[in-house]
Design a protein around this motif. Structure first.
Motif, PDB file in Angstrom:
ATOM      1  N   SER A  11      -3.734  27.619 -35.826  1.00 45.15           N
ATOM      2  CA  SER A  11      -4.880  28.268 -35.167  1.00 45.15           C
ATOM      3  C   SER A  11      -4.944  28.007 -33.671  1.00 45.15           C
ATOM      4  O   SER A  11      -6.024  28.074 -33.083  1.00 45.15           O
ATOM      5  CB  SER A  11      -6.176  27.784 -35.830  1.00 45.15           C
ATOM      6  N   LEU A  14      -7.200  30.375 -30.774  1.00 45.91           N
ATOM      7  CA  LEU A  14      -8.649  30.264 -30.661  1.00 45.91           C
ATOM      8  C   LEU A  14      -9.073  28.845 -30.285  1.00 45.91           C
ATOM      9  O   LEU A  14     -10.059  28.654 -29.566  1.00 45.91           O
ATOM     10  CB  LEU A  14      -9.315  30.692 -31.972  1.00 45.91           C
ATOM     11  N   THR A 127     -18.079  29.989 -31.127  1.00 46.73           N
ATOM     12  CA  THR A 127     -16.848  30.615 -31.615  1.00 46.73           C
ATOM     13  C   THR A 127     -16.160  29.739 -32.658  1.00 46.73           C
ATOM     14  O   THR A 127     -15.706  30.229 -33.701  1.00 46.73           O
ATOM     15  CB  THR A 127     -15.894  30.881 -30.436  1.00 46.73           C
ATOM     16  N   TYR A 131     -15.801  31.283 -36.534  1.00 49.40           N
ATOM     17  CA  TYR A 131     -14.533  31.810 -37.032  1.00 49.40           C
ATOM     18  C   TYR A 131     -13.748  30.835 -37.895  1.00 49.40           C
ATOM     19  O   TYR A 131     -12.712  31.196 -38.444  1.00 49.40           O
ATOM     20  CB  TYR A 131     -13.672  32.281 -35.859  1.00 49.40           C
ATOM     21  N   GLN A 195      -8.072  36.175 -35.618  1.00 48.60           N
ATOM     22  CA  GLN A 195      -9.440  36.599 -35.922  1.00 48.60           C
ATOM     23  C   GLN A 195      -9.804  37.839 -35.113  1.00 48.60           C
ATOM     24  O   GLN A 195      -9.293  38.058 -34.013  1.00 48.60           O
ATOM     25  CB  GLN A 195     -10.432  35.462 -35.615  1.00 48.60           C
ATOM     26  N   ASP A 196     -10.704  38.633 -35.657  1.00 50.64           N
ATOM     27  CA  ASP A 196     -11.194  39.834 -34.971  1.00 50.64           C
ATOM     28  C   ASP A 196     -12.300  39.434 -34.006  1.00 50.64           C
ATOM     29  O   ASP A 196     -13.449  39.252 -34.401  1.00 50.64           O
ATOM     30  CB  ASP A 196     -11.719  40.850 -35.990  1.00 50.64           C
ATOM     31  N   THR A 197     -11.953  39.314 -32.726  1.00 49.35           N
ATOM     32  CA  THR A 197     -12.947  38.949 -31.716  1.00 49.35           C
ATOM     33  C   THR A 197     -13.399  40.154 -30.899  1.00 49.35           C
ATOM     34  O   THR A 197     -14.195  40.000 -29.971  1.00 49.35           O
ATOM     35  CB  THR A 197     -12.369  37.883 -30.757  1.00 49.35           C
ATOM     36  N   GLN A 204     -19.908  42.884 -37.662  1.00 49.08           N
ATOM     37  CA  GLN A 204     -19.094  42.313 -38.731  1.00 49.08           C
ATOM     38  C   GLN A 204     -19.977  41.851 -39.885  1.00 49.08           C
ATOM     39  O   GLN A 204     -19.639  42.046 -41.053  1.00 49.08           O
ATOM     40  CB  GLN A 204     -18.274  41.139 -38.206  1.00 49.08           C
TER      41      GLN A 204
END
Length: 404
Positions: A11, A14, A127, A131, A195-197, A204
Motif C-alpha cells: 500500500s 497512499l 484518508t 481507505y 483505491q478510488d480517490t 461512494q
C-alpha cells in the motif's frame, strides 16, 4: 516490523501520500514556528505578549474554520481537496514573507495553523482511516511518522535557511516547495494508489448503501460525550506541560539543557509507541483500547508530581512520548470504527477543532493556577486524577458496543 514491511509493500502509494501531507503540515506546527518568534518580534517591533496574542488568535480562528471546511474532504475528490490545502499553505508562507504589520502577521499565522497544523494532517489521517480497514491502525501510525521526522529535519533546515537567506527568504523557499515538491508528489502517489480517490466519498457511500453517521448523530450520541474527555485529555495536558515547562524546571531544579536533551527520548518513544499502537488497534480495535490508553500519561504525571531527582526527567519524557504515540492511532481509528467512513471528514474536522480549542485553553488555565500558587504536586496530581476519571468515563462509552 514484518507486518509493517508487508503492509508498506502492498500500500505504499497512499501511505506515502499521508506521510508527505503530514510532513508538509509541520510548517504550521508550533515546534517549527517557534524558531521564528525572536526574528519576527525584532523585525516588527512586537512585544512578547502581543506576539503570543496574535498566534493564539490565529490558532483559535483556524479551529473555527476547520469545522466549516474540513467536511469538504467528504464531498470533493481527494486530489482536489489536497491540492487546495497545499495552495493555502503556499499562500500562508508567502504572507509570512511579506508580513510587515501585526495584521498581516495575524493572517499568516491563521493560514499556517489552518492549513499546516489543521487541514494537512486532517487530510492525511482521514484518508488513512477511510481507505484502510483491516490495517487502519498501521496506516495511521505510518503516516503520523511525518511529525517526528519533521521534528528532526525542519528545525535544522530553518536555522540553516535563516542564516543563508534571512527569515523572510526562508518562507519563500517553503512556499516554493509546495508547487515544486508537495503537489507533484501527492499527484504521483494518488495516481498509483489502487483505491478510488477520484470519486467523492459521499458518492461512494451512496453507491454502496453506506449507513455512516454524521456530526448530528455523533453529537446526539451520549457515548460520544463520555469519550470526549479521554480523547482530549492527552493534547490538553501535554500542551499545558510543554508551554509551562519553566514552572517545572524551577520546581525540580533541572537545567534547561538537561530537559531539552530528554526530548530525544520523547521523540523516540513517540515513534515506537505509535508503531506498536497501530498493530494493537488492528488486532484488538480502538474501542477496546480506549480505557487503557492513558496509563502512561497517568504514570508520567505521577512521576513528575511526586518524585524528585535528575532521573525523573527522562522517565517522564519517555512516558509522555509513549502517551502521544499511543493516543494518536487509537483516537484516529475510533471515529471510523463507530460512525463509518462516509462522512469521516466532517467528523474528524469537528474533533480537530475541539483539539485545537483544548490546546488553546490549557496554557491559560495552567498559567492561572501557577500564578495562584499551586504546587507541582497539586497541579500534576490534579491532572492525573482528571486522566483517571476520563478513563473511567470512556469505559462506559464505545467499548460497550458489540464488536464485529
Amino acid at each position: 516490523m514484518t507486518l509493517y514491511l508487508q503492509f508498506i509493500q502492498r500500500s505504499w502509494p497512499l501511505l506515502c501520500f499521508g506521510f508527505v501531507s503530514i510532513f508538509w503540515g509541520n510548517f504550521g506546527q508550533s515546534f517549527f514556528v517557534s524558531w521564528y518568534g525572536a526574528h519576527i518580534q525584532e523585525s516588527l517591533g512586537l512585544s512578547a505578549a502581543l506576539y503570543g496574542s496574535l498566534y493564539s488568535a490565529g490558532t483559535l480562528g483556524s479551529a473555527l474554520t476547520i469545522m466549516a471546511v474540513g467536511g469538504l474532504i467528504d464531498r470533493w475528490p481527494l486530489q482536489r481537496f489536497a491540492a487546495a490545502v497545499g495552495a493555502g499553505l503556499m499562500l500562508a508562507c508567502l504572507i509570512m514573507l511579506v508580513s510587515y504589520h501585526a495584521i498581516t502577521l495575524l493572517v499568516g499565522f491563521y493560514l499556517l495553523r489552518l492549513c499546516g497544523q489543521g487541514l494537512l494532517p486532517h487530510t492525511a489521517q482521514t484518508t488513512m482511516a477511510r481507505y484502510f480497514d483491516a490495517d487502519r491502525g498501521k496506516a495511521l501510525s505510518l503516516s503520523a511518522s511525518g511529525v517526528p521526522v519533521g521534528e528532526v529535519i525542519l528545525p535544522l533546515l530553518a536555522v540553516a535557511l535563516i542564516g543563508a537567506v534571512g527569515w523572510r527568504g526562508s518562507w519563500l523557499v517553503f512556499a516554493a516547495s509546495v508547487p515544486l515538491l508537495y503537489l507533484p508528489l501527492i499527484l504521483y502517489f494518488l495516481r498509483r494508489a489502487p483505491q478510488d480517490t477520484n470519486t467523492p466519498p459521499v458518492q461512494q457511500a451512496k453507491a454502496h448503501n453506506d449507513t455512516s453517521m454524521g456530526r448530528r448523530q455523533m453529537l446526539r450520541d451520549y457515548r460520544f460525550w463520555l469519550a470526549l474527555p479521554a480523547v482530549l485529555a492527552a493534547p490538553f495536558i501535554v500542551t499545558g506541560v510543554f508551554i509551562q515547562q519553566g514552572f517545572i524546571l524551577s520546581a525540580k531544579n533541572w537545567d534547561p539543557l538537561w530537559l531539552a536533551s530528554c526530548f530525544i527520548m520523547y521523540g523516540v518513544a513517540h515513534w515506537l509507541a505509535s508503531l506498536l499502537a497501530g498493530v494493537l488497534v488492528d488486532f484488538f480495535s480502538a474501542r477496546r483500547l480506549l480505557p487503557f490508553m492513558h496509563a502512561p500519561l497517568i504514570a508520567a504525571l505521577g512521576v513528575l508530581g511526586f518524585c524528585n531527582g535528575q532521573w525523573v526527567a527522562p522517565v517522564f519524557m519517555i512516558l509522555l512520548g509513549t502517551t502521544i504515540g499511543v493516543v494518536g492511532p487509537i483516537t484516529g481509528a475510533l471515529w471510523a470504527e463507530v460512525y463509518g467512513t462516509g462522512k469521516l471528514g466532517s467528523l474528524r474536522s469537528l474533533m480537530t477543532a475541539f483539539m485545537v480549542l483544548s490546546t488553546a485553553i490549557s496554557p491559560v488555565l495552567f498559567g492561572a493556577l501557577i500564578d495562584a500558587g499551586i504546587t507541582v504536586q497539586g497541579l500534576f496530581g490534579s491532572c492525573a486524577i482528571g486522566a483517571i476519571l476520563a478513563s473511567v468515563l470512556v469505559s462506559f462509552s464505545y467499548p460497550r458496543l458489540k464488536l464485529d
